[in-house]
Motif scaffolding. Structure first.
Motif, PDB file in Angstrom:
ATOM      1  N   ILE A  26      37.178  79.209 122.004  1.00 62.27           N
ATOM      2  CA  ILE A  26      38.141  79.550 120.952  1.00 62.27           C
ATOM      3  C   ILE A  26      39.478  79.936 121.583  1.00 62.27           C
ATOM      4  N   THR A  27      39.439  80.836 122.546  1.00 66.91           N
ATOM      5  CA  THR A  27      40.651  81.281 123.226  1.00 66.91           C
ATOM      6  C   THR A  27      40.743  80.649 124.610  1.00 66.91           C
ATOM      7  N   LEU A  28      41.897  80.797 125.254  1.00 68.71           N
ATOM      8  CA  LEU A  28      42.036  80.328 126.630  1.00 68.71           C
ATOM      9  C   LEU A  28      41.055  81.051 127.534  1.00 68.71           C
ATOM     10  N   GLU A  29      40.806  82.327 127.236  1.00 66.12           N
ATOM     11  CA  GLU A  29      39.854  83.084 128.053  1.00 66.12           C
ATOM     12  C   GLU A  29      38.445  82.489 127.959  1.00 66.12           C
ATOM     13  N   HIS A  30      38.046  82.004 126.783  1.00 73.99           N
ATOM     14  CA  HIS A  30      36.761  81.313 126.672  1.00 73.99           C
ATOM     15  C   HIS A  30      36.706  80.133 127.646  1.00 73.99           C
ATOM     16  N   ALA A  31      37.727  79.293 127.590  1.00 75.53           N
ATOM     17  CA  ALA A  31      37.726  78.083 128.403  1.00 75.53           C
ATOM     18  C   ALA A  31      37.743  78.412 129.889  1.00 75.53           C
ATOM     19  N   GLN A  32      38.542  79.406 130.278  1.00 73.90           N
ATOM     20  CA  GLN A  32      38.574  79.815 131.676  1.00 73.90           C
ATOM     21  C   GLN A  32      37.211  80.335 132.122  1.00 73.90           C
ATOM     22  N   ALA A  33      36.540  81.046 131.243  1.00 78.04           N
ATOM     23  CA  ALA A  33      35.223  81.585 131.572  1.00 78.04           C
ATOM     24  C   ALA A  33      34.205  80.466 131.760  1.00 78.04           C
ATOM     25  N   VAL A  34      34.262  79.434 130.932  1.00 81.40           N
ATOM     26  CA  VAL A  34      33.338  78.311 131.092  1.00 81.40           C
ATOM     27  C   VAL A  34      33.587  77.617 132.418  1.00 81.40           C
ATOM     28  N   ALA A  35      34.843  77.375 132.744  1.00 81.64           N
ATOM     29  CA  ALA A  35      35.167  76.729 134.012  1.00 81.64           C
ATOM     30  C   ALA A  35      34.709  77.579 135.192  1.00 81.64           C
ATOM     31  N   ALA A  36      34.974  78.878 135.130  1.00 81.14           N
ATOM     32  CA  ALA A  36      34.592  79.758 136.233  1.00 81.14           C
ATOM     33  C   ALA A  36      33.079  79.902 136.331  1.00 81.14           C
ATOM     34  N   GLY A  37      32.396  80.003 135.183  1.00 77.87           N
ATOM     35  CA  GLY A  37      30.950  80.132 135.199  1.00 77.87           C
ATOM     36  C   GLY A  37      30.270  78.891 135.735  1.00 77.87           C
ATOM     37  N   ALA A  39      31.628  76.744 137.810  1.00 75.96           N
ATOM     38  CA  ALA A  39      31.903  76.703 139.245  1.00 75.96           C
ATOM     39  C   ALA A  39      30.973  77.643 140.002  1.00 75.96           C
ATOM     40  N   ARG A  40      30.732  78.832 139.449  1.00 73.50           N
ATOM     41  CA  ARG A  40      29.838  79.782 140.099  1.00 73.50           C
ATOM     42  C   ARG A  40      28.413  79.234 140.169  1.00 73.50           C
ATOM     43  N   ALA A  41      27.979  78.592 139.085  1.00 75.85           N
ATOM     44  CA  ALA A  41      26.630  78.029 139.065  1.00 75.85           C
ATOM     45  C   ALA A  41      26.526  76.740 139.868  1.00 75.85           C
ATOM     46  N   GLY A  42      27.666  76.088 140.075  1.00 71.12           N
ATOM     47  CA  GLY A  42      27.680  74.847 140.844  1.00 71.12           C
ATOM     48  C   GLY A  42      27.125  73.660 140.100  1.00 71.12           C
ATOM     49  N   VAL A  43      27.269  73.643 138.758  1.00 69.01           N
ATOM     50  CA  VAL A  43      26.721  72.555 137.955  1.00 69.01           C
ATOM     51  C   VAL A  43      27.753  72.123 136.911  1.00 69.01           C
ATOM     52  N   PRO A  44      27.608  70.915 136.364  1.00 69.54           N
ATOM     53  CA  PRO A  44      28.527  70.469 135.312  1.00 69.54           C
ATOM     54  C   PRO A  44      28.338  71.272 134.032  1.00 69.54           C
ATOM     55  N   ALA A  45      29.322  71.182 133.152  1.00 69.17           N
ATOM     56  CA  ALA A  45      29.246  71.831 131.844  1.00 69.17           C
ATOM     57  C   ALA A  45      30.162  71.088 130.881  1.00 69.17           C
ATOM     58  N   VAL A  46      30.085  71.485 129.625  1.00 74.79           N
ATOM     59  CA  VAL A  46      30.905  70.866 128.586  1.00 74.79           C
ATOM     60  C   VAL A  46      31.785  71.922 127.947  1.00 74.79           C
ATOM     61  N   LEU A  47      33.079  71.634 127.860  1.00 76.65           N
ATOM     62  CA  LEU A  47      34.031  72.462 127.121  1.00 76.65           C
ATOM     63  C   LEU A  47      34.095  71.913 125.705  1.00 76.65           C
ATOM     64  N   GLN A  48      33.568  72.654 124.742  1.00 68.91           N
ATOM     65  CA  GLN A  48      33.512  72.189 123.364  1.00 68.91           C
ATOM     66  C   GLN A  48      34.548  72.909 122.509  1.00 68.91           C
ATOM     67  N   LEU A  49      35.245  72.146 121.712  1.00 64.59           N
ATOM     68  CA  LEU A  49      36.250  72.693 120.802  1.00 64.59           C
ATOM     69  C   LEU A  49      35.869  72.250 119.398  1.00 64.59           C
ATOM     70  N   SER A  50      35.560  73.201 118.537  1.00 60.39           N
ATOM     71  CA  SER A  50      35.125  72.845 117.197  1.00 60.39           C
ATOM     72  C   SER A  50      36.309  72.611 116.270  1.00 60.39           C
ATOM     73  N   GLN A  51      36.041  71.911 115.184  1.00 57.90           N
ATOM     74  CA  GLN A  51      37.055  71.728 114.154  1.00 57.90           C
ATOM     75  C   GLN A  51      37.535  73.078 113.635  1.00 57.90           C
ATOM     76  N   ASN A  52      36.630  74.028 113.473  1.00 61.66           N
ATOM     77  CA  ASN A  52      37.022  75.358 113.002  1.00 61.66           C
ATOM     78  C   ASN A  52      37.958  76.044 113.982  1.00 61.66           C
TER      79      ASN A  52
END
Length: 304
Positions: A26-37, A39-52
């Motif tokens: 929802i916020t930039l902090e959410h997205a930064q946290a997903v990227a950082a998390g 990276a820490r786990a060392g695995v791919p992830a998905v950044l999802q942005l809902s219509q809401n």
């Protein structure tokens, strides 16, 4: 690293018997946290942005997409950009059209509120658009609990035969199914129908998606992956972490007015949540408290 796309990440995870963590931001902090998390786990992830979430930010996709794209390009692990729960209304249709140019490789088209035949027709049209523009399309056969006006009652499940027919009729690349989870849960107590997940995996030739995963205990998530779930959507768990950390900082410092300080706490808490959940999904999680360890109000304290 350039941003990844959902299709190849899903195919790789499904072939390996793993699951791909997908996190709603929802916020930039959410997205930064997903990227950082991630990276820490060392695995791919998905950044999802809902219509809401797009609607919350004024309905404009381009500024949000630019921020997510920049984060994905800078990340040391693959991050895919995905638009979530686009409906058949004016905003959803516009976002579907804008998704390819904005840098999204996939969308979730949600026609579950429509009558069955209309859902099939609308989903098939979204899939046709996606094929023309390089978008993978996830969809949902029937509603999953927790939304206003939800047609499901507790205990309703996706029928494997109907799921197979829906996939064949629409050509979707992934299917969200109802197996016991519910959107917006702030306590982790959902019990999934593991045998049904295995039946759906056998019946449906595309990756299965679990929505409402924030309310699912760790052991249930691990079992769901073993049973055949490939994409695990998480949203509320990040909001619980963010809100708890911000609330605790403001309790500790009631005169605080600089949002950078309390939002930094929230970002740290969300990063830890992402990293831990990704470790759970990849079967390498350290020993953690019981899945019901969140307080009754679902709010965890700020990490010290």
């Amino acid at each position: 690293m350039t941003s990844a796309t959902l299709g190849p990440l899903l195919a790789e995870a499904r072939a390996d018997g793993r699951a791909l963590g997908a996190f709603n931001v929802i916020t930039l902090e959410h997205a930064q946290a997903v990227a950082a998390g991630a990276a820490r786990a060392g695995v791919p992830a998905v950044l999802q942005l809902s219509q809401n979430a797009v609607a919350h930010h004024g309905g404009e996709l381009a500024p949000l997409a630019a921020a997510l794209t920049a984060l994905a390009h800078a990340a040391p692990v693959p991050l895919a950009l995905h638009l979530d729960h686009l409906d058949d209304g004016p905003l959803g249709r516009r976002l579907l059209r804008e998704a390819p140019e904005a840098g999204f490789g996939s969308v979730m088209f949600d026609g579950s509120a429509l009558p069955a035949e209309e859902n099939v027709a609308a989903t098939a049209a979204a899939v046709a658009f996606g094929r023309e523009h390089g978008l993978a399309v996830e969809a949902e056969l029937g509603r999953i609990g927790g939304k206003p006006g939800d047609a499901h009652t507790p205990g309703v499940r996706t029928d494997p035969g109907e799921a197979a027919e829906f996939v064949a009729a629409t050509g979707v690349a992934a299917l969200a199914v109802a197996v016991g989870s519910s959107h917006a849960m702030t306590v982790r107590e959902a019990a999934l129908d593991q045998p049904l997940i295995a039946e759906l995996r056998a019946a449906v030739g595309v990756p299965l998606v679990l929505h409402g995963s924030s309310g699912v205990p760790d052991e249930e998530l691990r079992a769901a992956v073993r049973s055949g779930m490939t994409k695990i959507n998480v949203g509320t768990a990040l909001n619980v972490a963010l809100t708890g950390a911000v609330r605790q900082r403001l309790v500790d410092e009631p005169g605080l007015v600089d949002p950078r300080r309390y939002l930094a706490d929230g970002r740290t808490a969300m990063t830890e949540t992402v990293a831990r959940l990704l470790a759970v999904l990849h079967g390498a999680a350290p020993a953690v408290p019981s899945a019901r360890a969140l307080p009754a109000d679902g709010i965890s304290p700020r990490p010290r």
